[in-house]
Every structure is written in structure tokens, then in C-alpha cells.
Design a protein around this motif. Structure first.
Motif, PDB file in Angstrom:
ATOM      1  N   LYS A 212       9.412   2.914  -3.922  1.00  0.00           N
ATOM      2  CA  LYS A 212       9.665   2.907  -2.825  1.00  0.00           C
ATOM      3  C   LYS A 212      11.035   4.227  -3.007  1.00  0.00           C
ATOM      4  O   LYS A 212      11.380   4.437  -3.695  1.00  0.00           O
ATOM      5  CB  LYS A 212      10.963   2.333  -2.021  1.00  0.00           C
TER       6      LYS A 212
ATOM      7  N   SER B 102       7.350   3.994  11.873  1.00  0.00           N
ATOM      8  CA  SER B 102       6.294   3.979  10.482  1.00  0.00           C
ATOM      9  C   SER B 102       3.595   4.133  11.251  1.00  0.00           C
ATOM     10  O   SER B 102       3.838   5.236  10.499  1.00  0.00           O
ATOM     11  CB  SER B 102       5.688   2.643  10.112  1.00  0.00           C
TER      12      SER B 102
ATOM     13  N   ASN C   8       2.146   7.131   9.833  1.00  0.00           N
ATOM     14  CA  ASN C   8       0.577   6.932   9.328  1.00  0.00           C
ATOM     15  C   ASN C   8      -0.184   7.772  10.268  1.00  0.00           C
ATOM     16  O   ASN C   8      -1.011   7.841  10.025  1.00  0.00           O
ATOM     17  CB  ASN C   8       0.379   5.142   9.316  1.00  0.00           C
TER      18      ASN C   8
ATOM     19  N   ASN D 294       6.039   1.575   5.666  1.00  0.00           N
ATOM     20  CA  ASN D 294       5.416   0.234   6.494  1.00  0.00           C
ATOM     21  C   ASN D 294       7.005  -0.091   6.540  1.00  0.00           C
ATOM     22  O   ASN D 294       7.522  -1.103   7.458  1.00  0.00           O
ATOM     23  CB  ASN D 294       4.968  -0.809   5.728  1.00  0.00           C
ATOM     24  N   GLN D 295       7.519   1.107   6.767  1.00  0.00           N
ATOM     25  CA  GLN D 295       9.223   1.588   7.710  1.00  0.00           C
ATOM     26  C   GLN D 295       9.468   2.158   8.317  1.00  0.00           C
ATOM     27  O   GLN D 295       8.315   3.111   8.612  1.00  0.00           O
ATOM     28  CB  GLN D 295       9.864   1.478   6.392  1.00  0.00           C
TER      29      GLN D 295
ATOM     30  N   GLN E  70       9.260  -7.810   2.812  1.00  0.00           N
ATOM     31  CA  GLN E  70       8.686  -7.398   2.430  1.00  0.00           C
ATOM     32  C   GLN E  70       8.180  -8.484   1.206  1.00  0.00           C
ATOM     33  O   GLN E  70       7.893  -8.898   1.516  1.00  0.00           O
ATOM     34  CB  GLN E  70      10.187  -7.004   0.715  1.00  0.00           C
TER      35      GLN E  70
ATOM     36  N   TYR F 123      -4.306  -3.773   1.300  1.00  0.00           N
ATOM     37  CA  TYR F 123      -2.607  -3.540   2.284  1.00  0.00           C
ATOM     38  C   TYR F 123      -1.527  -4.146   1.679  1.00  0.00           C
ATOM     39  O   TYR F 123      -0.541  -3.414   1.544  1.00  0.00           O
ATOM     40  CB  TYR F 123      -3.113  -4.511   3.028  1.00  0.00           C
ATOM     41  N   ASP F 124      -1.615  -5.448   1.170  1.00  0.00           N
ATOM     42  CA  ASP F 124      -0.291  -6.128   0.424  1.00  0.00           C
ATOM     43  C   ASP F 124      -0.078  -5.248  -1.195  1.00  0.00           C
ATOM     44  O   ASP F 124       1.342  -4.867  -0.690  1.00  0.00           O
ATOM     45  CB  ASP F 124      -0.889  -7.583   0.408  1.00  0.00           C
TER      46      ASP F 124
ATOM     47  N   ASN G 259      -0.580  -2.147  -1.312  1.00  0.00           N
ATOM     48  CA  ASN G 259       0.530  -0.926  -1.185  1.00  0.00           C
ATOM     49  C   ASN G 259       1.824  -0.679  -1.085  1.00  0.00           C
ATOM     50  O   ASN G 259       2.385   0.011  -0.704  1.00  0.00           O
ATOM     51  CB  ASN G 259      -0.742  -0.392  -0.554  1.00  0.00           C
ATOM     52  N   ASN G 260       1.700  -2.238  -0.039  1.00  0.00           N
ATOM     53  CA  ASN G 260       3.421  -2.092   0.737  1.00  0.00           C
ATOM     54  C   ASN G 260       4.060  -3.164   0.077  1.00  0.00           C
ATOM     55  O   ASN G 260       5.458  -3.953   0.590  1.00  0.00           O
ATOM     56  CB  ASN G 260       2.922  -3.154   2.194  1.00  0.00           C
TER      57      ASN G 260
END
Length: 877
Positions: free
Chosen positions: A3, A283, A287, A347-348, A367, A454-455, A457-458
Motif C-alpha cells: 500500500k 477508486s 480503475n 480499492n480505495q 480491509q 481479487y482478495d 490483490n486487495n
């Protein structure tokens, strides 16, 4: 990637605390996970921002940058240390050069950033003091004057009073305005050839003269930067030779994901100064912008962002506060190609303010933490490999733990746009595995991988991915089929989505998931197919795997000329990572490969069987028996007893009619003769086919062309003995014998009017001047006159009087030869066929002397290959 907030905090901590620190100390100080701190520190070490000392424990410290580096203008140029590193180095070399004569040419599509790069070159030159601090930077877009070269000259070079109507005073040109600085000529491909030539004198001599004042030269010290959206073909070679440095800027969508992100943030940051407000950027907006592939690149993206920021500002109630920038504010949404692009980078929401140099992140979602029972699975793997637990128990443990992990992520909410990006990529991969490796694909499987990826990556804390590599390597020999599918999955997800998060963890999860979901244990006889030809083995293996929904066969496609040693080497490499205790069945396509058994026997634990003449039918039966766990000997016996040679006879089709063209005078001549002959065939369905002269001379009617075509007759440019087919010389084609041959052959199939028209067209087209008139760059009359003189000179030196037929052939061949040598710039084979023919040295000498005028006049060289062709023509006529 860590991050950005954590990364910035680590850098700040190391800057403030000059002592060396461990990853654990940094993690405790910042309140983050140790593996997160370790991953970020290793990334910063690779980027040479921090120093990593391989002590025990590993220590990290901030690398102090000297003032030269920190003030370098290129330090703020996005991509200067990544994808554009080589480009920036070239730009710096151009600026460092102490004299003016190191111009640079920037290539790239419209909007890629060429103008901005030119400004950075100018700033860097001031920074290193190769130009004064107050040096000018003058810009001229050549496209503005593309249709008025006189005006362009006056603007660029200036003009003297009275040089033309309206020239009332002496006027300086832009090149004079740029003295001691830089002149940037954008869209230089629009500069006329005359304009390019006028720059030659300055680049060579350093002086210019104003329009209408040719007698007075002005000495200048101007550095030049050129830019173009076109290729080199639009500019003079003499112009390009004077430019020693060339760089290429890629389009926006070819930049790295991180650079695209930085460019977007930079462009929005510029708007904060214009609007005098901050933006809270969704976000989803970022994206979506990351997938931009429209024309205009960064220039178009800048305009879209300007309009979007304006829309958001206009809607905002508090225009002096923080303005929300949402997806609905984006313009030209059709330019954002849904399903094509990278995984979501953030994602923010991102707060961007003109008052802050660094970007601030505001979390909008909770998170994510991905549950993975690493300890349980590692223990199960080692116990299974050490035979402490059974395969059944190991399989059940993996199944239970994988399903716990899936339960943790499957109901997680995702943004619909982001989910679509993942769905399309994962779907394509699973369909590929289904088609080629027998995977039974379903919608649940797709959703599992989408949510997991997805999870990962975030998630807030990135695990140390290297720990999973050890597990994967341990499982590879005993779980090779699933290892292979895991490898393919991770490679394809990286290529289609630029996905880089935890590659070893992803590979391990894919392996274990497919293994746990398989219908039955894959404890079978191993089977591979080895076949020559493109995708032959892969095609058969893919069919069988798909039919049985199981990865049974491994395929090895080989080129036709692959030596046996290389085939053995590839199979041995495969066997190193494969459990062969249940035996190995190899299908091959050639009997000669049966002998590889002696090369492989020591690399296999179980039995080895090799069967030749592989067919899809044989592979399907073998696959069925392998799944029934039959022993290798039984499988081979049944295959051999059931598959005998079969036949299917189909009578030959009616062969198309054709005229064969056999030309010894070179490829260029043959192509032109073929074109002319085809143009003569009005209403007559005949093909014109070329055959190499040596083939026809050696094989006669046994050439493949006679099997494929109903050959009417052969047209040749050289003497050819023909007993069982009709052959006529090119010269005979336009006289009485040619007419007789055409009526005797073609006339049997087509009416008299069409045949007569065909003959008339041939006579008109195949006169020597019409044939040579097919030349594309040479004047036919001029080159023919020159060639006639050269041939006459050769006759005198050789003491020969060549017949008219031979002279005609020589004229045609040599005219076409000269044009070919010009077009190919003489870069032909340097082989020496005259040696094999044992040409007389006197002939070579006489020919070179006869053709010396042509060589000089047309700037070509008659090499050994051309001498061979002429010699063959003379001796075979």
C-alpha cells in the motif's frame, strides 16, 4: 505491491532515523505486519531507495541522494527509472554533449508525451549547464505550415526586407530566436523536402541565411529536437543521417500499470490548481482510467480528465472544499474498453490536493484478510511425502482446508466493473484448460478463482510469497498434472491481467484446488504423445483429455527435422518431475523412434512401452484403459490387436489446366512473365504455374506440377529436352509454332474465338519492349539501349556472334537484373556458383569489362550469382 501509504511511512521512518533497522523493528514502530514491512523493504531495495545488508538479522537503511540527483529534472519524469529508463538516458546524452551537433528525434504516437519530453531535455541541459539558465526554448509545429513551404522558410529562417511582398523590415526567424538554447520542431515529417534540405546547411556548418539574403550567413548555436508521429520513410535519408539520437515513446496502454496510475494522478493533480480545490477520486474512476486505450493517448486522457473534473466541480455544493469525482463524471466512456486492461490497482478513494505533494488515500471498504491454513497444509504435504499419512487422508485434508478458504471469500462483495475484468480473464483460462487438459470447468470454479484473486490483490497484509515456492517444488513430482495446470494458470493470468500478486501462492492454490476437486485419484500410467509437425501431438492429446475430462496425455510437438537426441532430451526433462512408478506409455509417429527406449529406460521407475503410428483412435482407447487402471502390458497388447492398417480409396479429382513457366533468367523475370501471361487469359480458365528450371530439367514429367495440374504446355527461356510433354521457347510463343501449340492444346477445351484472342494478347504483350516495360523504376528505353551496348561488347570480347533468340533473352534478363540489384541494393548471396560450373576465367573477366559501364552508371555490382545466371543462359540456349 505494498500500500502506498505504508511505503511512504517506511521511507519517512528510515529518513528520520539514520540508524540501520530490521523489518521487525520497522513493523513494530508503524504497527503493521512484519511480512508486509519485509515485502515493501525488499521492493525499495530493488528500486535502490533503501540499502539492504545481508546480515543476521537483515538490516535496512535509507540511501541518501546527493543534491545532483535530487535536483535532476528527470527525477520527476514518470517512467524515468522504469520503462523509459533507456529513453531518458539517450535524452541525457544528447543534452550532455558539449556542442550543438547532437540533435535528437522523438518517435511516438500523438499524445504520448513527446512535447513534454522535449521540455525535460531543455530543463536538463540548463541543470547541467550545457546551455545558460536564461536560454530560450522555441517551439515550431511544422504541420501549421505544411501547405506553404515558402511561409515555413520565412518563419523558420527569417527574411530580409523586400524579399517578398509584405516583407517591410528585416525579420529574425525562430531559429535565430533560439540562439544559445533549443529549437523544438514538432511534426517534423510535415516539413517539406526543401525545408529539410535548408536545415542540412545549419546542421553541417552552424550558419543560416534569411530568405532573400543568401549572401549573408548568420552563425548560431542552436540545439535541435525533432518529433514525429510517423515512421522514417516520410523523411529524407540525408536528413535522418544527420540525427545521431533517436528515441521512441510508447502509447499510454503500453506503459506499466504503475506508470499509468502515476500519470492519472499527475493529470488530476494539475486540475486541482486550475479549480483551486481538492478532489476525492473514486477508486472506480481510477480503475476505469487505467484501461484507457483511445487515440490521442495521454493528450486525450488529459482532456477526458479535464472535462470530468469540470463536471464534478460544477455539481459540487462546496466548491472550495473536497470535490467528489465519481464514475458518472467520466466522459467518452466508450473509449474505456471493458474487460481489457489490468486488475484494479486501488480499492480505495484517493484525495488529491494542490497543497499536498504526496497523494492521500482514504479507505472506502474494509480491509481484506485472506485466510490460508499454511501450517496445516505444509504439515500435510510433508507427512504425505514422507509416507506418514495415506493418500486418502492427504486428499481429505486438502479438500477440507481448501473449502474453508473458499467459504471465507466466496460471499465477498465486488464492484461489478472490477468483477467483469476478473471474470473474463478467468473464464478464458479455464476454457483453455478444459479444451487442452481435460479440466471439467463450471461456473462455481470461475467464481472461486475470481474471489481469491481479487482478495489477494486487495488484502491489507501481503504474505511472504517465497515460502510457498518450497511447497510447490516439493509437490511437483507427485502432482505433476496439477502443477502443469497451475503453471499455465499463473502465466495466463499474468499475461491477460498484468497480475503479479503472490504468484507462488496462486500456483499452489490452483494445484491444490484442482487436485481436491478431481473425480478420482490420478494414480495412472503416465502417457505422452510425440509427433512431428505443428501441433500434431497437441491436437490428439487435447482431444483425448477433453473427451475424458482428465489430464491423461502430455504432448510433445516436434519440427520435422528435430534430431532424435533432442527428442530424448525433452522427454528426459519431463521425466525429472514426473512419478513414473506406474509405468510410461509413449506414442510416436515414426517407427525409427522406437529405439529411444534404450535412452530412457534408466529414467523410468516402472515399465516402459512405446507404440508407433499414433492415431487419435488409438489414443482414445489407450486413455480409456489407463483410466481403468489396466497395466501397461495389457494396454499395449489390446491396442496392437485392435488397430490394424485400414484403407480408404478416393478416385482422383479432375486436375486444373495450367501453363507451366520455366525460367532460368531469374526470379524477377519469371514474376513479370507470369503476370503478363495471366493478363492474356481473357475468359480462359487456365492457371500459370512457375517451376524451377533445374527441377524440370532433372525430373521432367515426374515433377509434382504434372501430378497436380493438367499441363497444356511448358514455356521456357532456355533449351529444354522434352519427350513426354510439349515445351516451347519464349520466342516461339509469339510466332507460328506458338500458335500451333496453343491450338493443339488449349484449343481442345475452349472455343476458337477465345483461343484466337489469347494468341493476339500474347503477341501484343510479349514483344521485348512491352516485357521490359514492366520495370517499375527504370526507363525501359534507356536501360535497353545500355544493355544492348554491353551485350555487343561481350560478343566482341568473346569472339562470338550470339543468335537473335539468345540476345532477346539476355536483354530481358539483364534489364530485370539491374532493377533487382538496385532495389535490393546489391545485398544478394555471395556464394560462388561459377566455381561449380567451372566458368572460364576469361568469360568472367570479359563480362565484368563489358558491364563496367552499367555497374558505374546504375551503381550496382554484378556478383557471382548473376554471372552464373548469364553463363547458364548462354550455354543452355
Amino acid at each position: 505491491m505494498g500500500k502506498p501509504g505504508n511505503k511512504n511511512n517506511i521511507i519517512k521512518l528510515l529518513q528520520e532515523n539514520r540508524n540501520k533497522q530490521t523489518a521487525e523493528e520497522i513493523a513494530d514502530c508503524l504497527g503493521i505486519q512484519r511480512n508486509t514491512a519485509s515485502a515493501i523493504l525488499n521492493e525499495l531495495a530493488r528500486d535502490e531507495i533503501v540499502r539492504k545488508e545481508k546480515t543476521r538479522p537483515v538490516m535496512f537503511s535509507y540511501i541518501e541522494k546527493d543534491s545532483v540527483f535530487s535536483d535532476d529534472p528527470f527525477a520527476s519524469f514518470i517512467g524515468a527509472d522504469k520503462s523509459l529508463k533507456e529513453t531518458v538516458e539517450k535524452c541525457k546524452l544528447s543534452a550532455i554533449y558539449l556542442k550543438r551537433d547532437m540533435p535528437i528525434l522523438l518517435f511516438g504516437p500523438s499524445g504520448a508525451g513527446k512535447s513534454l519530453l522535449a521540455e525535460y531535455i531543455y530543463k536538463y541541459a540548463k541543470y547541467i549547464h550545457t546551455i545558460p539558465e536564461d536560454a530560450p526554448f522555441v517551439v515550431l509545429n511544422c504541420a501549421d505550415y505544411a501547405n506553404n513551404k515558402e511561409l515555413l522558410s520565412s518563419v523558420l529562417f527569417g527574411y530580409k526586407k523586400g524579399a517578398f511582398t509584405g516583407a517591410h523590415t528585416d525579420t529574425r526567424g525562430l531559429i535565430e530566436e533560439a540562439d544559445n538554447g533549443y529549437l523544438f520542431l514538432d511534426e517534423v515529417h510535415r516539413l517539406s523536402p526543401e525545408g529539410q534540405e535548408k536545415l542540412f546547411h545549419y546542421m553541417d556548418k552552424g550558419v543560416v541565411s534569411r530568405v532573400g539574403d543568401n549572401g549573408h550567413n548568420i552563425e548560431l548555436n542552436v540545439r535541435l529536437i525533432f518529433a514525429t508521429t510517423e515512421g522514417k520513410e516520410s523523411m529524407l535519408d540525408t536528413f535522418l543521417r544527420r540525427i545521431p539520437v533517436e528515441v521512441i515513446l510508447p502509447p499510454f496502454h503500453e506503459r506499466t500499470l504503475e506508470e499509468r496510475y502515476q500519470l492519472i494522478i499527475y493529470l488530476i493533480h494539475q486540475e486541482t490548481f486550475v479549480m483551486e480545490c481538492s478532489f476525492l477520486v473514486s477508486s472506480n474512476v481510477i480503475n476505469r482510467l487505467l484501461t484507457f486505450q483511445g487515440k490521442g493517448n495521454i493528450g486525450s486522457l488529459r482532456n477526458i480528465i479535464k472535462l470530468s473534473c469540470t463536471k464534478a466541480y460544477n455539481e459540487a455544493e462546496d466548491k472550495k472544499g473536497t470535490v467528489p469525482l465519481k464514475l458518472r463524471h467520466l466522459s467518452d466512456t466508450q473509449k474505456f474498453m471493458t474487460g481489457i486492461g489490468s486488475v484494479p490497482y486501488v480499492n480505495q478513494d484517493v484525495e488529491i490536493s494542490s497543497e499536498k505533494e504526496s497523494v492521500q488515500y482514504i479507505l472506502t471498504t474494509e480491509q481484506i484478510h485472506v485466510y490460508f491454513p499454511a501450517e496445516t497444509i505444509v504439515t500435510a504435504v510433508y507427512e504425505y511425502l514422507e509416507k506418514k499419512i495415506s493418500k486418502v487422508r492427504f486428499r481429505k485434508t486438502i479438500y477440507d482446508e481448501i473449502n474453508h478458504m473458499i467459504d471465507d471469500v466466496i460471499y465477498r462483495e465486488m464492484d461489478p466493473f472490477i468483477q467483469n475484468l476478473y471474470n473474463q480473464a478467468v473464464n478464458n483460462i479455464l476454457v483453455y484448460l478444459q479444451d487442452n487438459y481435460g479440466l471439467k470447468y463450471n461456473g462455481v470454479m470461475e467464481m472461486v478463482f475470481v474471489k481469491i484473486l481479487y482478495d489477494l490483490n486487495n488484502q491489507s497484509d501481503k504474505p511472504d510469497d517465497s515460502q510457498y515456492e518450497i511447497i510447490v517444488r516439493k509437490l511437483q513430482p507427485v502432482m505433476y498434472r496439477y502443477y502443469k495446470m497451475g503453471l499455465i494458470f499463473t502465466e495466463m493470468i499474468h499475461q491477460t491481467m498484468d497480475y503479479e500478486t503472490s504468484p507462488w501462492f496462486v500456483r499452489l492454490f490452483v494445484m491444490l484446488y484442482f487436485y481436491s476437486m478431481a473425480k478420482e485419484d490420478g494414480d495412472y500410467t503416465n502417457a505422452i504423445i510425440v509427433s512431428h509437425g505443428p501441433a500434431t501431438a497437441s491436437s490428439i492429446a487435447s482431444t483425448v483429455n477433453r473427451v475424458f475430462e482428465t489430464y491423461i496425455f502430455e504432448a510433445f510437438d516436434m519440427a520435422y527435422d528435430t534430431p532424435k537426441s533432442e527428442i530424448v532430451s525433452r522427454i528426459k526433462k519431463y521425466l525429472k518431475n514426473t512419478n513414473t512408478s506406474k509405468g510410461l506409455l509413449i506414442f510416436v509417429d515414426m517407427g525409427s523412434l522406437l529405439s529411444i527406449s534404450k535412452d530412457l529406460k534408466d529414467d523410468i521407475e516402472g515399465d516402459l512401452g512405446i507404440v508407433n503410428n499414433i492415431t487419435t483412435e488409438m489414443a482414445l482407447e489407450a486413455g480409456e484403459r489407463i483410466l481403468r487402471h489396466e497395466d501397461l502390458q495389457s494396454i499395449m497388447d489390446n491396442i496392437l490387436s485392435h488397430h490394424v492398417t485400414k484403407k480408404s480409396y478416393v478416385p482422383s479429382r479432375q486436375k486444373p489446366k495450367a501453363i507451366v513457366l520455366c525460367c532460368i533468367t531469374g526470379l524477377g523475370t519469371a514474376v513479370k512473365m507470369k503476370t503478363l501471361l495471366k493478363e492474356c487469359l481473357e475468359g480462359i480458365e487456365l492457371e500459370v504455374v512457375e517451376v524451377p528450371f533445374p527441377d524440370l530439367q532433372r525430373n521432367g514429367s515426374q515433377c509434382d506440377v504434372f501430378r497436380k495440374y493438367n499441363v497444356q504446355f511448358v514455356v521456357t527461356t532456355s533449351k529444354l529436352e522434352a519427350e513426354d510433354y510439349t515445351a516451347i521457347h519464349l520466342n516461339e510463343l509469339i510466332d507460328k509454332r506458338g500458335e500451333e501449340v496453343i491450338y493443339a492444346t488449349v484449343g481442345k477445351y475452349f472455343d476458337k474465338e477465345k483461343v484466337q484472342k489469347f494468341i493476339e494478347n500474347i503477341v501484343r504483350s510479349f514483344t521485348i519492349r512491352n516485357l521490359i516495360g514492366q520495370l517499375t523504376i527504370l526507363n525501359p528505353d534507356k536501360i535497353l539501349d545500355d544493355v544492348e551496348k554491353a551485350v555487343t561488347r561481350l560478343e566482341i570480347l568473346e569472339g562470338e556472334n550470339y543468335p537473335i533468340d539468345l540476345k532477346k533473352m539476355l536483354y530481358i534478363h539483364i534489364c530485370v537484373m539491374v532493377e533487382r540489384l538496385i532495389l535490393e541494393k546489391g545485398q544478394l548471396s555471395e556464394s560462388n556458383p561459377t566455381q561449380s560450373l567451372k566458368c572460364r576465367e576469361s568469360f568472367i573477366k570479359n563480362l565484368k569489362e563489358s558491364f563496367s559501364v552499367i555497374e558505374a552508371q546504375y551503381n550496382v555490382s554484378i556478383n557471382h550469382m548473376e554471372i552464373h545466371m548469364i553463363y547458364s543462359l548462354i550455354k543452355n540456349i
